[in-house]
Write a protein that holds these residues in place. Structure first.
Motif, PDB file in Angstrom:
ATOM      1  N   GLY A 206       0.831  -1.113   0.138  1.00 34.89           N
ATOM      2  CA  GLY A 206      -0.072   0.079  -0.132  1.00 34.89           C
ATOM      3  C   GLY A 206       1.206   1.282   0.159  1.00 34.89           C
ATOM      4  O   GLY A 206       0.433   2.204  -0.687  1.00 34.89           O
ATOM      5  N   GLU A 207       2.044   1.206   0.746  1.00 34.43           N
ATOM      6  CA  GLU A 207       2.681   2.521   1.003  1.00 34.43           C
ATOM      7  C   GLU A 207       3.589   2.554  -0.425  1.00 34.43           C
ATOM      8  O   GLU A 207       3.632   3.830  -1.084  1.00 34.43           O
ATOM      9  N   ALA A 208       3.806   1.172  -1.262  1.00 39.29           N
ATOM     10  CA  ALA A 208       4.527   1.630  -2.603  1.00 39.29           C
ATOM     11  C   ALA A 208       3.709   2.058  -3.373  1.00 39.29           C
ATOM     12  O   ALA A 208       3.965   3.048  -4.326  1.00 39.29           O
ATOM     13  N   PHE A 209       2.601   1.500  -3.737  1.00 35.97           N
ATOM     14  CA  PHE A 209       1.465   2.247  -4.386  1.00 35.97           C
ATOM     15  C   PHE A 209       1.014   3.714  -4.286  1.00 35.97           C
ATOM     16  O   PHE A 209       0.897   4.391  -5.335  1.00 35.97           O
ATOM     17  N   ALA A 210       1.213   3.979  -3.016  1.00 33.24           N
ATOM     18  CA  ALA A 210       0.774   5.369  -2.614  1.00 33.24           C
ATOM     19  C   ALA A 210       1.791   6.521  -3.383  1.00 33.24           C
ATOM     20  O   ALA A 210       1.401   7.520  -3.659  1.00 33.24           O
ATOM     21  N   VAL A 211       3.180   5.698  -3.559  1.00 34.45           N
ATOM     22  CA  VAL A 211       4.239   6.690  -3.993  1.00 34.45           C
ATOM     23  C   VAL A 211       4.439   6.509  -5.463  1.00 34.45           C
ATOM     24  O   VAL A 211       5.436   6.977  -5.986  1.00 34.45           O
ATOM     25  N   GLY A 212       3.604   5.711  -6.071  1.00 35.37           N
ATOM     26  CA  GLY A 212       3.783   5.395  -7.363  1.00 35.37           C
ATOM     27  C   GLY A 212       4.674   4.343  -8.002  1.00 35.37           C
ATOM     28  O   GLY A 212       5.238   4.005  -9.029  1.00 35.37           O
ATOM     29  N   LEU A 213       5.040   3.455  -7.018  1.00 37.08           N
ATOM     30  CA  LEU A 213       6.050   2.413  -7.034  1.00 37.08           C
ATOM     31  C   LEU A 213       5.418   0.984  -7.039  1.00 37.08           C
ATOM     32  O   LEU A 213       6.282   0.200  -6.626  1.00 37.08           O
ATOM     33  N   GLY A 214       4.218   0.745  -6.841  1.00 39.12           N
ATOM     34  CA  GLY A 214       3.702  -0.557  -6.333  1.00 39.12           C
ATOM     35  C   GLY A 214       4.095  -1.447  -7.485  1.00 39.12           C
ATOM     36  O   GLY A 214       4.508  -2.538  -7.201  1.00 39.12           O
ATOM     37  N   THR A 215       4.206  -1.197  -8.670  1.00 41.94           N
ATOM     38  CA  THR A 215       4.512  -2.301  -9.874  1.00 41.94           C
ATOM     39  C   THR A 215       5.888  -2.490  -9.694  1.00 41.94           C
ATOM     40  O   THR A 215       6.167  -3.502  -9.681  1.00 41.94           O
ATOM     41  N   GLU A 216       6.654  -1.539  -9.586  1.00 39.78           N
ATOM     42  CA  GLU A 216       8.081  -1.893  -9.379  1.00 39.78           C
ATOM     43  C   GLU A 216       8.522  -2.844  -8.112  1.00 39.78           C
ATOM     44  O   GLU A 216       9.276  -3.731  -8.129  1.00 39.78           O
TER      45      GLU A 216
END
Length: 700
Positions: free
Chosen positions: A503-513
């Motif tokens: 959730g933290e990663a998707f919030a800053v635009g890096l969820g897919t990475e």
């Protein structure tokens, strides 16, 4: 605070001091009496604070409300260093106190300067002290008595004491002028010479009107002489003219001088140069008007503007201040550098934003924590700002931008091509106001952007450092008690739950990475699992529809994969999803996770026709004693047979749950009872317990 409005002198550093003299009364009209009184008292205290003579102020009841440091040091053995509120009866022997009180009453009744010789008990014996007392009027118009005293014993001759008093006056920073009754100058101190440019020899015998600037009216001087002729002091601001013709402002107290018979024999004027203060007050008034216009402009800014546009609008207003040629707005990044957000330079429509070097960034961040400042700024040869601001040494003023108690950035202004900081000093109050407004307007957006960058840097560090590891939980054939496949799960080194981390990663635009990194690690580690077992991996719809990153990860891998999608992640285009899944080939199947936890999973099942449907732990828990849960599972089992998919029960933790699932015909399951998530190398040596029903009967 006493009734007269004056604080006592305290020798310790934490002591309160007298208020500054009242400012702002016009020189073109008579001053307010309360203001005059406060200023007269203030000047007396300021003059006596460093004088090598004793000085004091009493109220009409004889209580001390001020004692200067020299008095406190001379008589510290009497009552310590705090005389405030004490009377002479508390300090001296009765006969000395009675003599002092008699002299006080004579001075009060006379209303003029009085001189007395008093015998005072010093610690080393009795000394003769020449005391001069004169009345003062407090701000509330109550009567006060002020006095100074000089030791005139044989050990210290009267002539020496007079010389010492003269030295004190000569060394005073305030200008002192004494005239006779005909207003002819009889004495000036060196401070007068420094202030006016006239030498003592040039003014002795002259009338002080040689200083007149013509800015005070005839009415002003008539009121002054009316007060002085009646024995009253005159307190006012004067604008006078120096010898070189330049004007200066001084705050003056002019008092009559009386002889022992109370006759006025002359006048003494004690003045303080307030030219710079009055200029600052005038400039402050101008800046207040400018800030009002600026505030109105800032209020017109649109809330939806990008931070860069807002920063440029602020800089445009700041650069419009008098004498200012350029304004820059910087914000502090999470990496310690300073990022330019806006710049406006007069005469240059579109200057290029240039970040300062790392060392300069560090200096700005550290210095901004201390408040606004002015300092030189030197651009090296070839710097992009040379053509704009001019090469070589410049001076700039800086004001910190704050938001929510923290430093957000700094606002900078440059003066017009000079190292003289007068313009910058005058503009500093407005710059601080601008910085406060910038913090209010930009603070939330910039802080949120900074937090996103900080979060993105944190996720990038996790990906770059591979701060995670895959574990695998077996998926078991409940009838045969054999492992058919494994679900790959991710554990993060810092212990944060996978849901929270993703959730933290998707919030800053890096969820897919982050997904690609953890999925790649799971596929690599799965090479150590049994060859015939399939592998369940969690993927987001965004990663699946993207296609290329997932295909790249799966290239060259022969293991059958089951992609799990949860109901918590929306699918906006089911057609695109199905097409992307088909493009992955026949070795990839689909599972819908968390069935029973909500409504979205039912639509996923109907739209996507998955190979597997996973029953949520919420539906499995307590199944053996809950008829409603069993009925729901029976319904899903019937749906699965009709559509050709298979159910997998998640979160099996008790033998009772396992037995109930078997009784309902559920063939696949996973949970802590059947096997905990483990690294692949540990699974190779671990054997799941045999929980087939016939073995359970055999064990019993």
């Amino acid at each position: 605070m006493t009734r007269s409005g004056v604080e006592p002198h305290r020798p310790d550093p934490s002591a309160r001091r007298l208020q500054s003299p009242v400012r702002g009364h016009r020189t073109s009209q008579a001053a307010d009496p309360a203001t005059e009184a406060a200023s007269a008292l203030q000047l007396f205290v300021e003059l006596m604070s460093t004088a090598p003579i004793v000085a004091f102020v009493k109220d009409v009841a004889g209580r001390y409300i001020y004692a200067n440091p020299h008095l406190l040091a001379s008589f510290a053995d009497r009552m310590g260093r705090d005389w405030y509120g004490r009377s002479d009866a508390d300090i001296w022997p009765p006969e000395v106190a009675a003599q002092i009180r008699a002299n006080d009453l004579a001075a009060i009744r006379g209303g003029t300067l009085q001189a007395f010789s008093q015998a005072m008990p010093y610690s080393d014996g009795v000394h003769d002290v020449l005391v001069m007392k004169f009345p003062l009027v407090a701000a509330d118009r109550s009567r006060l008595l002020a006095g100074v005293g000089i030791d005139v014993t044989e050990r210290q001759k009267t002539t020496s004491d007079r010389d010492r008093l003269a030295t004190a006056i000569d060394q005073a920073s305030e200008s002192v002028v004494i005239t006779d009754l005909d207003a002819r100058v009889t004495y000036v101190n060196p401070a007068f010479e420094r202030l006016t440019g006239y030498l003592r020899t040039e003014v002795i015998g002259q009338n002080p009107r040689l200083l007149k600037s013509g800015l005070q009216s005839r009415t002003f001087y008539d009121a002054m002489w009316a007060a002085l002729s009646n024995g009253l002091p005159w307190v006012a601001d004067f604008v006078n003219r120096r010898r070189d013709g330049t004007l200066f402002a001084e705050e003056s107290v002019i008092s009559p001088i009386r002889d022992s018979a109370s006759a006025i024999t002359g006048y003494v004027a004690v003045s303080r140069d307030v030219t710079h203060e009055r200029a600052l007050e005038q400039r402050s008034a101008e800046l207040a008007r400018e800030r009002a216009l600026i505030a109105e402009t800032l209020r017109s800014l649109r809330s939806g503007d990008a931070p860069e546009a807002t920063a440029r609008a602020i800089c445009r207003q700041v650069a419009g201040l008098t004498g200012i040629t350029a304004a820059q707005l910087f914000v502090f990044d999470v990496d310690g550098l300073v990022t330019p957000l806006g710049i406006v330079v007069q005469g240059h429509p579109d200057p290029l934003l240039q970040p300062p070097p790392a060392q300069r960034s560090q200096h700005l961040r550290e210095r901004a924590a201390q408040g606004p400042w002015i300092e030189p700024c030197v651009d090296g040869p070839g710097h992009p700002y040379d053509a704009i601001l001019g090469p070589g040494e410049q001076k700039a003023a800086y004001a910190p931008i704050r938001y929510d108690g923290g430093l957000l950035g700094v606002l900078v202004i440059h003066a017009a091509g000079s190292v003289d900081d007068t313009v910058l000093t005058d503009s500093l109050p407005a710059l601080v106001e601008f910085a406060d407004l910038a913090g209010a307007v930009l603070g939330r957006v910039v802080a949120e952007r900074t937090e996103v960058r900080r979060g993105a840097d944190h996720i990038r560090a996790i990906i770059g450092g591979a701060a995670f590891a895959p574990v695998f939980q077996p998926i078991v054939d409940l009838a045969r008690d054999t492992v058919l496949g494994y679900e790959a799960l991710t554990r993060f080194t810092d212990g944060m739950s996978p849901d929270a981390r993703f959730g933290e990663a998707f919030a800053v635009g890096l969820g897919t990475e982050l997904e690609v990194a953890t999925l790649g690690a799971a596929l690599d580690a799965a090479d150590g699992l049994p060859a015939g077992a399939w592998l369940n991996v969690n993927v987001s719809p965004a990663l699946l529809v993207a296609g290329k990153p997932l295909r790249k990860l799966m290239r060259g891998r022969e293991r059958h994969l089951v992609l799990e999608v949860t109901e918590h992640v929306p699918i906006t285009d089911y057609g695109a999803f199905r097409s992307a899944l088909a493009a992955l080939g026949p070795n990839v199947r689909l599972a819908v996770d968390d069935a029973g936890a909500g409504f979205a999973s039912l639509r996923h099942i109907l739209e996507l026709r998955p190979a597997f449907v996973k029953l949520d732990r919420w539906l499995v828990a307590g199944l053996e004693s809950d008829a409603a849960r069993r009925a729901m599972i029976v319904g899903l089992q019937h749906f699965a047979r009709a559509t050709g998919c298979r159910l997998i029960a998640e979160g099996i933790e008790t033998e009772a749950e396992l037995k109930a699932l078997r009784s309902l015909g559920i063939r696949l399951g996973q949970g802590y009872l059947l096997g905990r998530p483990m690294p692949a190398e540990e699974l190779r040596v671990a054997r799941p317990p045999d929980r087939r029903p016939e073995n359970a009967r055999r064990r019993s």
